[in-house]
Design a protein around this motif. Structure first.
Motif, PDB file in Angstrom:
ATOM      1  N   ILE A  59       9.258   5.007  -8.792  1.00 58.90           N
ATOM      2  CA  ILE A  59       8.305   6.114  -8.906  1.00 58.90           C
ATOM      3  C   ILE A  59       7.157   5.624  -9.780  1.00 58.90           C
ATOM      4  N   ARG A  60       5.948   5.798  -9.306  1.00 63.81           N
ATOM      5  CA  ARG A  60       4.774   5.406 -10.108  1.00 63.81           C
ATOM      6  C   ARG A  60       3.760   6.532 -10.055  1.00 63.81           C
ATOM      7  N   ILE A  61       3.368   6.994 -11.219  1.00 65.96           N
ATOM      8  CA  ILE A  61       2.410   8.104 -11.320  1.00 65.96           C
ATOM      9  C   ILE A  61       1.145   7.597 -12.003  1.00 65.96           C
ATOM     10  N   TRP A  62       0.028   7.784 -11.319  1.00 62.86           N
ATOM     11  CA  TRP A  62      -1.269   7.337 -11.829  1.00 62.86           C
ATOM     12  C   TRP A  62      -2.094   8.552 -12.258  1.00 62.86           C
ATOM     13  N   LYS A  63      -2.496   8.572 -13.521  1.00 64.32           N
ATOM     14  CA  LYS A  63      -3.444   9.570 -14.008  1.00 64.32           C
ATOM     15  C   LYS A  63      -4.644   8.837 -14.588  1.00 64.32           C
ATOM     16  N   ARG A  64      -5.659   9.585 -14.955  1.00 61.56           N
ATOM     17  CA  ARG A  64      -6.907   8.961 -15.397  1.00 61.56           C
ATOM     18  C   ARG A  64      -6.689   7.972 -16.540  1.00 61.56           C
ATOM     19  N   GLU A  66      -3.411   7.268 -17.935  1.00 62.15           N
ATOM     20  CA  GLU A  66      -2.019   6.849 -18.107  1.00 62.15           C
ATOM     21  C   GLU A  66      -1.374   6.500 -16.774  1.00 62.15           C
ATOM     22  N   ILE A  67      -0.385   5.626 -16.857  1.00 60.21           N
ATOM     23  CA  ILE A  67       0.409   5.237 -15.696  1.00 60.21           C
ATOM     24  C   ILE A  67       1.871   5.288 -16.129  1.00 60.21           C
ATOM     25  N   PHE A  68       2.688   5.876 -15.278  1.00 59.46           N
ATOM     26  CA  PHE A  68       4.122   5.942 -15.587  1.00 59.46           C
ATOM     27  C   PHE A  68       4.908   5.292 -14.458  1.00 59.46           C
ATOM     28  N   ASN A  69       5.804   4.365 -14.821  1.00 59.13           N
ATOM     29  CA  ASN A  69       6.677   3.696 -13.859  1.00 59.13           C
ATOM     30  C   ASN A  69       8.133   4.040 -14.164  1.00 59.13           C
ATOM     31  N   LEU A  70       8.893   4.360 -13.133  1.00 55.48           N
ATOM     32  CA  LEU A  70      10.332   4.567 -13.265  1.00 55.48           C
ATOM     33  C   LEU A  70      11.019   3.775 -12.164  1.00 55.48           C
ATOM     34  N   SER A  71      11.918   2.866 -12.550  1.00 55.41           N
ATOM     35  CA  SER A  71      12.594   1.989 -11.592  1.00 55.41           C
ATOM     36  C   SER A  71      14.103   2.167 -11.680  1.00 55.41           C
ATOM     37  N   CYS A  72      14.728   2.232 -10.500  1.00 54.50           N
ATOM     38  CA  CYS A  72      16.182   2.361 -10.428  1.00 54.50           C
ATOM     39  C   CYS A  72      16.707   1.355  -9.410  1.00 54.50           C
ATOM     40  N   ASN A  73      17.468   0.401  -9.901  1.00 51.22           N
ATOM     41  CA  ASN A  73      18.117  -0.554  -9.022  1.00 51.22           C
ATOM     42  C   ASN A  73      19.495  -0.828  -9.609  1.00 51.22           C
ATOM     43  N   ASN A  74      19.749  -1.994 -10.116  1.00 52.29           N
ATOM     44  CA  ASN A  74      21.001  -2.227 -10.826  1.00 52.29           C
ATOM     45  C   ASN A  74      20.973  -1.603 -12.214  1.00 52.29           C
ATOM     46  N   THR A  75      19.770  -1.444 -12.741  1.00 50.46           N
ATOM     47  CA  THR A  75      19.584  -0.791 -14.034  1.00 50.46           C
ATOM     48  C   THR A  75      18.476   0.256 -13.909  1.00 50.46           C
ATOM     49  N   PHE A  76      18.316   1.049 -14.975  1.00 46.90           N
ATOM     50  CA  PHE A  76      17.278   2.066 -15.011  1.00 46.90           C
ATOM     51  C   PHE A  76      16.275   1.679 -16.092  1.00 46.90           C
ATOM     52  N   SER A  77      14.993   1.720 -15.768  1.00 44.66           N
ATOM     53  CA  SER A  77      13.964   1.391 -16.744  1.00 44.66           C
ATOM     54  C   SER A  77      12.700   2.187 -16.453  1.00 44.66           C
ATOM     55  N   SER A  78      11.884   2.341 -17.482  1.00 47.97           N
ATOM     56  CA  SER A  78      10.621   3.055 -17.306  1.00 47.97           C
ATOM     57  C   SER A  78       9.566   2.480 -18.233  1.00 47.97           C
ATOM     58  N   GLU A  79       8.322   2.755 -17.900  1.00 47.18           N
ATOM     59  CA  GLU A  79       7.197   2.206 -18.652  1.00 47.18           C
ATOM     60  C   GLU A  79       6.077   3.231 -18.671  1.00 47.18           C
ATOM     61  N   ILE A 133       6.079   7.027  -4.331  1.00 48.26           N
ATOM     62  CA  ILE A 133       7.540   7.116  -4.335  1.00 48.26           C
ATOM     63  C   ILE A 133       8.060   6.136  -3.283  1.00 48.26           C
ATOM     64  N   ALA A 134       8.931   5.241  -3.719  1.00 50.15           N
ATOM     65  CA  ALA A 134       9.415   4.211  -2.794  1.00 50.15           C
ATOM     66  C   ALA A 134      10.920   4.031  -2.920  1.00 50.15           C
ATOM     67  N   THR A 135      11.581   3.934  -1.772  1.00 49.59           N
ATOM     68  CA  THR A 135      12.981   3.524  -1.713  1.00 49.59           C
ATOM     69  C   THR A 135      13.025   2.240  -0.892  1.00 49.59           C
ATOM     70  N   LYS A 136      14.206   1.767  -0.569  1.00 45.61           N
ATOM     71  CA  LYS A 136      14.313   0.567   0.253  1.00 45.61           C
ATOM     72  C   LYS A 136      13.743   0.790   1.649  1.00 45.61           C
ATOM     73  N   ASN A 137      13.754   2.050   2.096  1.00 40.25           N
ATOM     74  CA  ASN A 137      13.388   2.335   3.485  1.00 40.25           C
ATOM     75  C   ASN A 137      12.139   3.184   3.671  1.00 40.25           C
ATOM     76  N   LYS A 138      11.595   3.700   2.569  1.00 44.74           N
ATOM     77  CA  LYS A 138      10.447   4.589   2.725  1.00 44.74           C
ATOM     78  C   LYS A 138       9.491   4.462   1.546  1.00 44.74           C
ATOM     79  N   TYR A 139       8.200   4.575   1.868  1.00 43.75           N
ATOM     80  CA  TYR A 139       7.150   4.570   0.851  1.00 43.75           C
ATOM     81  C   TYR A 139       6.189   5.708   1.177  1.00 43.75           C
ATOM     82  N   LYS A 140       5.868   6.510   0.159  1.00 43.17           N
ATOM     83  CA  LYS A 140       4.934   7.616   0.387  1.00 43.17           C
ATOM     84  C   LYS A 140       3.987   7.750  -0.801  1.00 43.17           C
ATOM     85  N   VAL A 141       2.813   8.316  -0.524  1.00 46.14           N
ATOM     86  CA  VAL A 141       1.806   8.603  -1.537  1.00 46.14           C
ATOM     87  C   VAL A 141       1.407  10.058  -1.403  1.00 46.14           C
ATOM     88  N   VAL A 142       1.304  10.766  -2.516  1.00 47.28           N
ATOM     89  CA  VAL A 142       0.772  12.124  -2.516  1.00 47.28           C
ATOM     90  C   VAL A 142      -0.241  12.238  -3.644  1.00 47.28           C
TER      91      VAL A 142
END
Length: 286
Positions: A59-64, A66-79, A133-142
């Motif tokens: 999950i990546r959220i872009w604002k004027r 700030e940018i927020f990243n949330l990643s979930c794979n073998n571990t969970f991390s955010s930035e 928002i991205a998974t292994k099989n889908k990517y979308k932008v809103v």
């Protein structure tokens, strides 16, 4: 953990049977503009392209600012990244571990963020929020233009998640630390600009005029080590804006007039928002 498992199950169901990642990008001018600029932004911040990511969820959220990243794979991390505007931007990054990242994934699920649809509303004053928002099989932008909770359920969900995110990372403190760390100068910020100011270091060699001016400015305007550096008064030397360091160019014999105008004085309105913290006026003998 139950919420996290449910979220991953729902999000992994994004076209799970498809061998090729499904791309959902709305054909709107706002999203097209974002997608066109995206490669440059990915390179600038050293981000991976989520369209080709094999992670379980990103999950990546872009604002004027700030940018927020949330990643979930073998571990969970955010930035969480804070940045100034403009081409010569300044930024800072803060990374968070599993506890905060899992809590935000739970919020993501509770607010049905995976169901968000692009918002067609557009306004005049405000800014866009873009969400990848991205998974292994889908990517979308809103996209959302300055979302308000009374506009739609999607806006309400997005705002709730953003609120949870800001509380989890303590964004208010991060913003204050970032802004106070900026070098002296002007920066693009919000709909206008941000001016960062500082007095010279105690160890610096100072003229007699600078020493007098610094002492009087601090006393009359209540400036101390706790004062935020974007809340300093504006300095005008010979009718032109100047930085505080410029006071050190002059000695007492060079000065014709030195004046400190407090914020509640009507004269500060002549300087617009720049004068909201007070005005220092200096006239030299030139």
């Amino acid at each position: 953990m139950k919420h996290i498992r449910l979220t991953l199950i729902i999000l992994l169901a994004f076209n799970a049977l498809s061998a090729q990642k499904k791309i959902e990008i709305p054909e709107t001018s706002a999203v097209n503009w974002f997608v066109k600029r995206l490669p440059e932004q990915l390179e600038r911040f050293h981000f991976k392209d989520l369209k080709s990511s094999k992670d379980s969820l990103n999950i990546r959220i872009w604002k004027r600012h700030e940018i927020f990243n949330l990643s979930c794979n073998n571990t969970f991390s955010s930035e969480f990244i804070i940045r100034t505007g403009g081409a010569d931007f300044v930024s800072t990054s803060h990374k968070f571990g599993e506890d905060i990242s899992k809590a935000l994934l739970t919020s993501f699920d509770a607010n049905n963020m995976h169901k968000l649809k692009d918002d067609s509303f557009r306004g005049i004053d405000g800014s866009f929020v873009y969400i990848e928002i991205a998974t292994k099989n889908k990517y979308k932008v809103v996209s959302y233009w300055s979302p308000r909770s009374d506009r739609s359920e999607d806006c309400k969900s997005l705002l709730q998640f953003l609120d949870d995110m800001h509380q989890a990372v303590n964004s208010k403190e991060l913003y204050n630390t970032f802004l106070n760390s900026l070098p002296v100068g002007g920066y693009s910020w919000g709909m206008s600009s941000l001016r960062i100011e500082r007095f010279l270091d105690d160890k610096a060699e100072k003229t007699d005029f600078y020493v007098m001016a610094e002492r009087k400015i601090k006393r009359k305007l209540g400036i101390n080590e706790k004062t935020d550096h974007w809340k300093y008064p504006v300095l005008i030397i010979d009718h032109k804006p100047a930085q505080f360091a410029s006071l050190n160019k002059y000695s007492m014999k060079d000065i014709k007039k030195f004046e400190i105008i407090k914020p509640n004085n009507s004269q500060t309105s002549l300087y617009g928002t720049n004068g909201a913290r007070g005005v220092i006026r200096v006239e030299t003998k030139q």
